[in-house]
Each structure stands twice: as structure tokens, then as C-alpha cells.
Design an enzyme around this catalytic site. Structure first.
Site, short mmCIF file in Angstrom:
data_model
loop_
_atom_site.label_atom_id
_atom_site.label_comp_id
_atom_site.label_asym_id
_atom_site.label_seq_id
_atom_site.Cartn_x
_atom_site.Cartn_y
_atom_site.Cartn_z
CG HIS A 287 51.87 27.32 -23.56
ND1 HIS A 287 52.72 26.81 -22.60
CD2 HIS A 287 51.54 28.57 -23.14
CE1 HIS A 287 52.90 27.70 -21.65
NE2 HIS A 287 52.19 28.78 -21.95
CB ALA A 289 55.97 26.10 -30.15
CG ASP A 290 55.05 22.18 -25.91
OD1 ASP A 290 54.23 21.29 -25.70
OD2 ASP A 290 55.08 23.25 -25.27
CG HIS A 313 57.24 21.08 -21.88
ND1 HIS A 313 57.73 19.96 -21.26
CD2 HIS A 313 56.34 21.62 -21.03
CE1 HIS A 313 57.14 19.82 -20.07
NE2 HIS A 313 56.31 20.83 -19.91
#
Length: 343
Positions: A287, A289-290, A313
Site C-alpha cells: 500500500h 508503494a503506490d 494502483h
């Protein structure tokens, strides 16, 4: 900027990133087919309020901003910052609103205080507010951006009524983020919260289930139990866990309570989410990462990290950032991990 919101994920992330980048670059945005691939296309209350807050921050003229609208024109005139009031009015996600506006606040002319009311702090298909507080905010601090979050009231589906104050100190330039080595685990901590559910020991049961699963996998942990009474109109619960390593890696996993979902299962779910990151030896979780893409796009120099999955995402955010501002990323598979680097 012309953006087709039906591309790639066809989700709200395209709207969030587009509005943030347009504000930072001070360029007019026209976005259409907003959230085209979702069951309820167009702007929902949390998206609408995100646009309005972004407009307040950047002095933008906005057309097409109404519930259900699939087309929007957004013309900023410079990011000022200051004290901003926002009201979602439903259980729409406060964390998702923050994902839109925090990158904008980073480049404001003066510090920003956001007071966001009548929203959801811990709702489905969104990070919890404590994930933003204990995983995203400390990671942004490594890049030079100081974000503080105070939860005045937790808010859950369907009533919402969450109340959050966020303070952001702007920066001249963001620093690059280089996380290439997992290192050794220093600590695993967490916070388990429930609102008006103390009689059922919900927060305690979530915490104990999470710690047991981690212990079974060989990890010791310390999870704080919080019996909250901030929102008498809406009961609910959440738990967030995080692991710190010797190389500065910070990995998170969270979960929310739902009707007919056992408290033990909520805790296990958060622990399992974190264990997947630990087993993979990622340097950011899937999570985070995006979420980081718009920040590292503007950061000075090189940024690189390892993530266990190229999610929809993450791919969408990289694609859109490359399209709109010309920043170049490389993604390379290395065994069970993907290396994401801003060139």
C-alpha cells in the site's frame, strides 16, 4: 492536462493523483470518465471533498464538481496553504482525502492545518487513519516532509462522524528515498482501537489474536490496546501493525472490524498482511508503494524501493505520473520482489 479516468485501474486513484499533480505544477486539468470502472462511477462525497480541499489549497477554479459527475475541470493558481476546514458528510474515507491533498500541502507557501470532520477514519477499501499516522507519515518524514495527525474522533461505516486534524510543514525540496536492503527486524508494534465496544473486549481480542499469530511465526510484538469513547454515534474497531528494521524499513498491515466479523479475525488479518511483507523481505509494503509515487516523482535525486507485488494502483500511479510530468520510473522483477526506481 487531459486525463481519461477510465484508463488502467479506472479508479479514484487517477483523480487523486491528477488533482495533486495539477496543483503542484500549477497547470489546468480536465479529467473525464472519472471512476468509470467502479460500481458507482463519478464523484462520491469523499472525492468531491478532496477536490474542494485541493481547490482551497491551490486557489483553483473548479467546474463539474458535484456528486456523480464523471467530468471535472480544475484550474489552480498557486498553492498557498493555511487553515482549511473540510467536511465529508458521510463515512467517506478521510485517509483517501489525505492521499489527494498531502502532496499538495508539501509545496505550499506556508504551513497547512487541515481540520476534516464528518468522515470515516477506518472504512473498507481504504487505509486506516492510524496507518497514515504510523506508516505513511514517518516515511514522509525521511523525505523531509513533517506531517502530524491528531484523531479527535474515530469514524466508521455507515455513520462516519470522524474528526481529524492534520498539520503539514512545507518543504523547498523533498529528499529521495532509497530503501534497498531489508535489514534485521528491530521491533514490531501496533495499536488496536475500538469505539464503545469495551464490554466485549474487542480491542484486546484483536491485539491478542494478532500477537499470537506473529508469535507462532517467531516474531515478538507489542500492541497497544485503546478503548475509545470519542464517537457515541458509531461503534467500530481497527488495528494497525508495523515493523521497523535496522536499515530504516517501515512495513505496515491493518484491518478493520465489520458486522459479523470476529475480533480475532480482524487481528489475524492485520498480522497476516504484515507477515506477507516480512516473509517477502520487502522494503515498503504494497500500500505504501503506490502512495509514495507522487512524492518521489518530485524528490531530489534517486529513489528506489522493493515491493512484493506490482498492484494495479502502483502501476496506475507510475503510468499517470510518467504521462503527466515526464518523470521516468523503472520496474524490475528480482525473485519474489519488484524493484521500483525513479530514474
Amino acid at each position: 492536462m487531459e486525463v481519461d479516468g477510465a484508463q488502467r485501474s479506472g479508479s479514484g486513484t487517477i483523480l487523486r493523483i491528477s488533482v495533486a499533480l495539477a496543483s503542484i505544477l500549477n497547470e489546468e486539468l480536465h479529467i473525464y470518465n472519472i471512476r468509470k470502472k467502479r460500481s458507482q462511477p463519478g464523484l462520491r462525497p469523499q472525492h468531491l471533498e478532496s477536490v474542494f480541499v485541493a481547490a482551497k489549497l491551490s486557489g483553483a477554479e473548479v467546474r463539474g464538481a458535484k456528486i456523480g459527475s464523471e467530468e471535472l475541470w480544475f484550474k489552480p493558481s498557486g498553492i498557498v496553504g493555511g487553515n482549511i476546514e473540510a467536511e465529508i458528510g458521510t463515512a467517506g474515507s478521510i485517509p483517501l482525502l489525505l492521499l489527494t491533498v498531502l502532496p499538495i500541502c508539501a509545496f505550499a507557501k506556508r504551513p497547512t492545518q487541515l481540520h476534516i470532520t464528518k468522515g470515516g477514519t477506518d472504512v473498507k477499501n481504504s487505509p486506516t487513519i492510524n496507518y497514515i499516522k504510523y506508516i505513511l507519515a514517518p516515511t514522509l518524514s525521511k523525505m523531509g516532509l513533517e506531517v502530524s495527525i491528531e484523531v479527535k474522533s474515530f469514524g466508521y461505516y455507515p455513520v462516519g462522524m470522524g474528526d481529524v486534524i492534520v498539520k503539514v510543514q512545507p518543504v523547498q525540496r523533498l529528499k529521495g528515498l532509497c530503501l534497498t536492503e531489508f535489514g534485521n527486524i528491530e521491533e514490531i508494534r501496533g495499536i488496536s482501537v475500538c469505539t464503545f465496544l469495551k464490554e466485549r473486549k474487542v480491542a484486546e481480542r484483536q491485539a491478542e489474536a494478532a500477537m499470537k499469530l506473529l508469535r507462532d511465526e517467531g516474531y515478538s510484538s507489542d500492541v497497544e490496546v485503546v478503548y475509545d469513547t470519542s464517537n457515541p454515534r458509531q461503534r467500530g474497531s481497527s488495528i494497525v501493525l508495523w515493523a521497523k528494521t535496522t536499515t530504516g524499513v517501515l512495513l505496515g498491515g491493518d484491518s478493520i472490524g465489520e458486522l459479523r466479523k470476529k475480533s480475532e479475525d480482524v487481528g489475524k488479518e492485520a498480522a497476516q498482511n504484515l507477515l506477507e511483507e516480512l516473509h517477502a523481505k520487502a522494503t515498503v509494503d504494497v500500500h505504501l508503494a503506490d502512495m509514495l509515487i507522487p512524492y518521489i516523482a518530485f524528490a531530489q535525486g534517486r529513489s528506489v524501493y522493493l515491493v512484493r507485488s506490482m498492484t494495479e494502483h502502483l502501476e496506475t500511479n507510475i503510468w499517470l505520473t510518467e504521462e503527466l510530468i515526464g518523470t521516468k520510473f523503472s520496474t524490475e522483477r528480482l525473485g519474489n520482489l519488484y524493484r521500483v526506481e525513479k530514474l
